[in-house]
Scaffold this motif. Structure first.
Motif, mmCIF file in Angstrom:
data_model
loop_
_atom_site.group_PDB
_atom_site.id
_atom_site.type_symbol
_atom_site.label_atom_id
_atom_site.label_comp_id
_atom_site.label_asym_id
_atom_site.label_seq_id
_atom_site.Cartn_x
_atom_site.Cartn_y
_atom_site.Cartn_z
ATOM 1 N N GLU A 29 39.117 53.752 69.717
ATOM 2 C CA GLU A 29 40.434 53.116 69.822
ATOM 3 C C GLU A 29 40.950 52.680 68.458
ATOM 4 O O GLU A 29 42.124 52.862 68.130
ATOM 5 C CB GLU A 29 40.367 51.916 70.766
ATOM 6 N N ASN A 33 44.150 54.083 66.296
ATOM 7 C CA ASN A 33 45.225 53.214 65.790
ATOM 8 C C ASN A 33 45.498 53.499 64.324
ATOM 9 O O ASN A 33 46.649 53.544 63.893
ATOM 10 C CB ASN A 33 44.845 51.744 65.958
ATOM 11 N N LYS A 79 54.466 51.789 70.194
ATOM 12 C CA LYS A 79 54.509 53.250 70.268
ATOM 13 C C LYS A 79 55.433 53.822 71.336
ATOM 14 O O LYS A 79 55.931 54.927 71.200
ATOM 15 C CB LYS A 79 53.095 53.785 70.427
ATOM 16 N N GLY A 93 47.766 56.436 70.847
ATOM 17 C CA GLY A 93 47.835 55.246 71.697
ATOM 18 C C GLY A 93 49.203 55.126 72.333
ATOM 19 O O GLY A 93 50.166 55.707 71.860
ATOM 20 N N ALA A 98 44.295 48.479 73.945
ATOM 21 C CA ALA A 98 42.992 48.604 73.294
ATOM 22 C C ALA A 98 42.592 47.333 72.555
ATOM 23 O O ALA A 98 41.526 46.769 72.800
ATOM 24 C CB ALA A 98 43.003 49.797 72.349
#
Ligand SMILES: Nc1ncnc2c1ncn2[C@@H]1O[C@H](COP(=O)(O)OP(=O)(O)OP(=O)(O)O)[C@@H](O)[C@H]1O
Ligand SMILES: [Mg+2]
Length: 584
Positions: A29, A33, A79, A93, A98
């Motif tokens: 995760e 990112n 996002k 993502g 996360a």
């Protein structure tokens, strides 16, 4: 107990159970990112397999001071903003889950500096309790420092394996993302020791770095496109495949995925050239418009759903199958270079002799067209004046070695052929073609042969005698435990009819007639081809050997036998010269 709304931290802890089941999942995760933030250099430091500590620093865009706390909140993301965005999502993502999940089950320090900030800011979260941001020192980018994963969820902690195992999963995660993004530099250290250092590099170089030279040198490059689909990457040569499933890497729009459909398409593409206990290795990058694939079907985002799954399956299957079915891979292009002969001692027209059709018949004719088709046998006859560099890719036969191998000479040098393996493939492909054309000619036996069989076998085949006749076997049941064989497939007429029929019955006993003739059809034909192929220690004449070479050149997948073993090898004059230390 009455119904109540759960506190946020508990919700995150529950969610964390799905999102971060082990250190490698948390690492994935965070790395995603960093990639989403446009980082080109990512450093990973782990302690005790990531259980004690996962620290990732990147040089991406960073997070603004007033958004630091937001980044750690559930359902907070930069996002996507709408359902339409979700359907078009190109970032790794999109859930905004996360960091919140990780922060709920670990001690996390997030420090970041965005491009327009004078300095960095850091926030500390301990099991979901957020402290106020404090000034910190670092360049533009983000560092996430996660310590004591699962410290407040001891039940989950118990499920962790040894440090070494957890580390191995973390390292695999880094390797996968590194494969997906060769343009990004990665480094990985464990317990203070550097384990991996990758500079930004071209895709092929990254594959070599990550999957090793052995993978790279044993693979064939794939490159195919159709409408909105594109695939590139590498697949293993069938002869180099192993039983392991570890080297199956698939990326869809840059995202590592495990997808049954893709695995199946690849397995199918190799079906004909690989023994069923072996697995293909590959590293494939599939690209398609983001709205053709749903990435929001799995908490770890490793499963996806294609809108047109059939189309994707077909596309992949054909792209790879075509590549693997090239007749005599590699030979033809080399010949076309038509380089001047390396060796002055080569007498070009040494071996080829005109084929005497009669002599070649015994061996060659069973492979040729059905006699009733009336097609003349077109045997490629080598003119004795032909220079060697115009020779066919596999050249002309010189001799037979120990009843097993054929030696031939072509423009590059020496060709070694495993005659049984090669012939097996040729017969197999012919059987398939004949069956596809629904024209499997049968050879009636002069004297029917009788077989004693199991009563169950006889009962199983009795309703299916017509179907068996379609594949060239004419059987009749003469008693509850005996079967008479009256005809066998013409392509296999030189094989022992008893052995042939027994092997069909054996497969029927195992799979039943219906399955055998449908989904197991190719396995059956492969078994038959093995019976029909020329055996070791059978003397072949030169015309017979040449006929086999010409058949191989015209046969798809002739580079491997039906079990995926190679059928021939080239030994170049250069290699021979090197062997004899002939400088020139
Ligand atoms: N390394 C980073 N650099 C810059 N911004 C980051 C970084 N890591 C996280 N962020 C910001 O924090 C937000 C939250 O991250 P988080 O991983 O929780 O959610 P997400 O990536 O949006 O979605 P997902 O839950 O699917 O990963 C991101 O949307 C992004 O704006
Ligand atoms: Mg994320």
């Amino acid at each position: 107990m009455s119904i109540r709304v759960l506190p946020d931290v508990l919700i995150s802890q529950i969610a964390a159970g799905e999102v971060v089941e082990r250190p490698a999942a948390a690492l994935k995760e965070i790395l995603e990112n960093s990639l989403d933030a446009g980082a080109t250099d990512i450093q990973v430091e782990l302690e005790q397999g990531g259980i004690k500590r996962i620290k990732v620093s990147d040089n991406g865009g960073g997070i603004a001071h007033d958004e630091l706390a937001l980044a750690l909140m559930r359902h907070a993301t930069s996002k996507i903003a709408s359902l339409a965005d979700l359907e078009q999502v190109a970032s790794l993502g999109f859930r905004g889950e996360a960091l919140a999940s990780i922060a709920a089950i670990a001690r996390v320090q997030l420090s970041s500096r965005s491009a327009d900030a004078d300095h960095a800011w850091a926030v500390q979260v301990d099991g979901g309790q957020l402290a106020a941001p404090a000034p910190a020192a670092r360049g533009i980018g983000t560092t996430l420092d996660i310590q004591d994963l699962f410290f407040n969820t001891p039940a989950r902690r118990k499920f962790l394996k040894t440090d070494a195992t957890e580390y191995a999963h973390c390292a695999e995660t880094v390797r996968r993302l590194a494969l997906a993004r060769p343009d990004v530099a990665f480094s990985l250290a464990h317990n203070g020791r550097v384990q991996l250092r990758l500079n930004a590099e071209p895709a092929a170089a990254r594959v070599r770095q990550v999957l090793g030279e052995a993978f790279e040198s044993n693979t064939i490059a794939v490159e195919a496109a159709a409408a909105e689909l594109r695939v590139s990457g590498w697949v293993i040569r069938p002869s180099a495949a192993t039983g392991s499933r570890d080297s199956q890497h698939v990326f869809v729009n840059g995202r590592y995925v495990r997808d049954k459909l893709i695995v199946h398409a690849l397995k199918e593409a190799y079906r004909d050239v690989l023994h069923h206990q072996l697995n293909p290795a590959y590293c494939l990058f599939i690209e398609l418009p983001p709205d053709r694939v749903d990435v929001n079907v799995h908490p770890a985002k490793t499963e996806i759903r294609f809108r047109d799954s059939r189309g994707v399956h077909q596309f992949l299957f054909h792209a790879v199958e075509r590549l693997l079915s090239t007749p005599v891979e590699g030979a033809a292009p080399v010949v076309q270079q038509a380089s001047p002969l390396f060796n002055p001692f080569v007498v070009p027209q040494q071996t080829p002799m005109p084929l005497q059709v009669n002599e070649a018949m015994a061996f060659y004719a069973p492979l040729a067209a059905h006699p009733s088709s009336g097609a003349p046998l077109s045997l490629p006859v080598a003119a004795s004046t032909e220079p060697a560099h115009d020779a066919p890719p596999l050249g002309y036969a010189l001799a037979q070695l120990h009843g097993v191998y054929v030696l031939a000479q072509n423009a590059q040098g020496l060709v070694l052929i495993d005659m049984h393996a090669a012939h097996e493939r040729v017969v197999y492909e012919k059987l398939k073609t004949a069956l596809d054309a629904r024209a499997v000619p049968a050879q009636t036996l002069l004297i029917p042969v009788a077989l004693t069989v199991d009563a169950r076998d006889a009962a199983e085949i009795s309703p299916h005698l017509d179907q068996l006749r379609d594949i060239g076997f004419e059987l009749s049941i003469t008693s509850p435990t005996s079967v008479a064989v009256r005809a066998v497939p013409w392509l296999l007429r030189h094989a022992d009819p008893v052995e042939l029929t027994r092997s069909v019955l054996r497969e029927i006993a195992e799979f039943g007639v219906a399955r055998l003739l449908a989904e197991r059809r190719n396995e059956l034909l492969a078994t038959l081809a093995c019976h029909g192929a020329v055996r070791a220690n059978r003397h072949l004449t030169l015309p017979e050997m040449n006929a086999l070479l010409r058949e191989m050149e015209a046969t798809e997948r002739a580079g491997q036998c039906n079990h995926g073993r190679p059928t021939w090898f080239q030994v170049s004059l250069k290699e021979l010269d090197a062997m004899f230390m002939r400088g020139r």
